[in-house]
Scaffold this motif. Structure first.
Motif, PDB file in Angstrom:
ATOM      1  N   ILE A  41       5.801  -3.620  -1.374  1.00 14.82           N
ATOM      2  CA  ILE A  41       5.312  -4.076  -0.062  1.00 14.82           C
ATOM      3  C   ILE A  41       6.450  -4.735   0.707  1.00 14.82           C
ATOM      4  N   LYS A  42       7.229  -5.569   0.049  1.00 13.64           N
ATOM      5  CA  LYS A  42       8.367  -6.231   0.709  1.00 13.64           C
ATOM      6  C   LYS A  42       9.382  -5.203   1.191  1.00 13.64           C
ATOM      7  N   LYS A  43       9.636  -4.161   0.388  1.00 16.97           N
ATOM      8  CA  LYS A  43      10.571  -3.095   0.791  1.00 16.97           C
ATOM      9  C   LYS A  43      10.038  -2.379   2.033  1.00 16.97           C
ATOM     10  N   ILE A  44       8.744  -2.072   2.024  1.00 21.53           N
ATOM     11  CA  ILE A  44       8.124  -1.375   3.155  1.00 21.53           C
ATOM     12  C   ILE A  44       8.197  -2.241   4.419  1.00 21.53           C
ATOM     13  N   GLU A  45       7.973  -3.544   4.259  1.00 19.16           N
ATOM     14  CA  GLU A  45       8.081  -4.464   5.400  1.00 19.16           C
ATOM     15  C   GLU A  45       9.518  -4.498   5.918  1.00 19.16           C
ATOM     16  N   LYS A  46      10.482  -4.586   5.003  1.00 12.82           N
ATOM     17  CA  LYS A  46      11.900  -4.661   5.387  1.00 12.82           C
ATOM     18  C   LYS A  46      12.350  -3.398   6.127  1.00 12.82           C
ATOM     19  N   LEU A  47      11.785  -2.241   5.733  1.00 12.00           N
ATOM     20  CA  LEU A  47      12.099  -0.982   6.420  1.00 12.00           C
ATOM     21  C   LEU A  47      11.476  -0.910   7.815  1.00 12.00           C
ATOM     22  N   GLY A  48      10.596  -1.851   8.121  1.00 15.44           N
ATOM     23  CA  GLY A  48       9.953  -1.862   9.433  1.00 15.44           C
ATOM     24  C   GLY A  48       8.773  -0.905   9.543  1.00 15.44           C
ATOM     25  N   ILE A  49       8.326  -0.362   8.429  1.00 15.03           N
ATOM     26  CA  ILE A  49       7.191   0.561   8.451  1.00 15.03           C
ATOM     27  C   ILE A  49       5.911  -0.210   8.759  1.00 15.03           C
ATOM     28  N   ILE A  50       5.763  -1.393   8.171  1.00 18.28           N
ATOM     29  CA  ILE A  50       4.670  -2.290   8.542  1.00 18.28           C
ATOM     30  C   ILE A  50       5.198  -3.137   9.692  1.00 18.28           C
ATOM     31  N   LYS A  51       4.619  -2.921  10.868  1.00 17.63           N
ATOM     32  CA  LYS A  51       5.080  -3.638  12.063  1.00 17.63           C
ATOM     33  C   LYS A  51       4.509  -5.039  12.151  1.00 17.63           C
ATOM     34  N   GLN A  52       3.212  -5.179  11.833  1.00 12.75           N
ATOM     35  CA  GLN A  52       2.566  -6.485  11.881  1.00 12.75           C
ATOM     36  C   GLN A  52       1.205  -6.407  11.213  1.00 12.75           C
ATOM     37  N   TYR A  53       0.651  -7.555  10.934  1.00  5.51           N
ATOM     38  CA  TYR A  53      -0.706  -7.634  10.388  1.00  5.51           C
ATOM     39  C   TYR A  53      -1.607  -8.177  11.491  1.00  5.51           C
TER      40      TYR A  53
END
Length: 158
Positions: A41-53
């Motif tokens: 999840i942290k990797k996905i967030e760092k890649l910018g794939i998750i923009k916001q919650y």
């Protein structure tokens, strides 16, 4: 697409369906332990794939009963005029989405307001105050047939 494997995509599917789940619950649903799930999840967030919650609201239960799509044409299409229009639109809270489109019109706006009176004020006091607007066409939503916020992800293969 960034380098996401099948498990990353499954994590994203689970999170898109319920962002309130904690890491333990997500891990259980995708068949991993907590630590590797957290790291993914942290990797996905760092890649910018998750923009916001975010929290999705029922628009009618919060009093936003009228939704309209406005097709807007500009009179002039210089870079400066386009930037000014986009800047002005970005400051209008009633505009939930704005797309620069190709075709008969230049922009498509999704506008959500309380009622027809508020929409009329939006058009005459807010939208009409923006310079360089040539034409506005409004289409009103009668029934919302489908509204998804989750992107379909192929979790079968990589």
């Amino acid at each position: 697409m960034a380098s996401l494997d099948r498990i990353d995509k499954r994590i994203l599917q689970v999170m898109q369906s319920n962002a309130k789940l904690n890491t333990k619950e997500i891990a259980h649903r995708v068949g991993l332990t907590i630590t590797p799930t957290y790291e993914r999840i942290k990797k996905i967030e760092k890649l910018g794939i998750i923009k916001q919650y975010v929290t999705l609201l029922d628009r009618e239960k919060v009093g936003k009963t009228l939704m309209a799509f406005c097709s807007v044409s500009l009179q002039l299409h210089s870079q400066l005029q386009i930037q000014r229009f986009e800047e002005a639109i970005s400051h209008l809270p009633a505009v939930m989405e704005c797309y620069h489109v190709a075709g008969q019109f230049d922009y498509l706006l999704k506008v959500v307001v309380d009622d027809m009176n508020q929409y009329q004020r939006f058009i005459t006091q807010k939208l009409a105050a923006i310079e360089n607007i040539g034409h506005v066409h409004s289409s009103f939503v009668m029934t919302e047939v489908k509204h998804d916020t989750a992107f379909p992800l192929d979790v079968q293969g990589d």
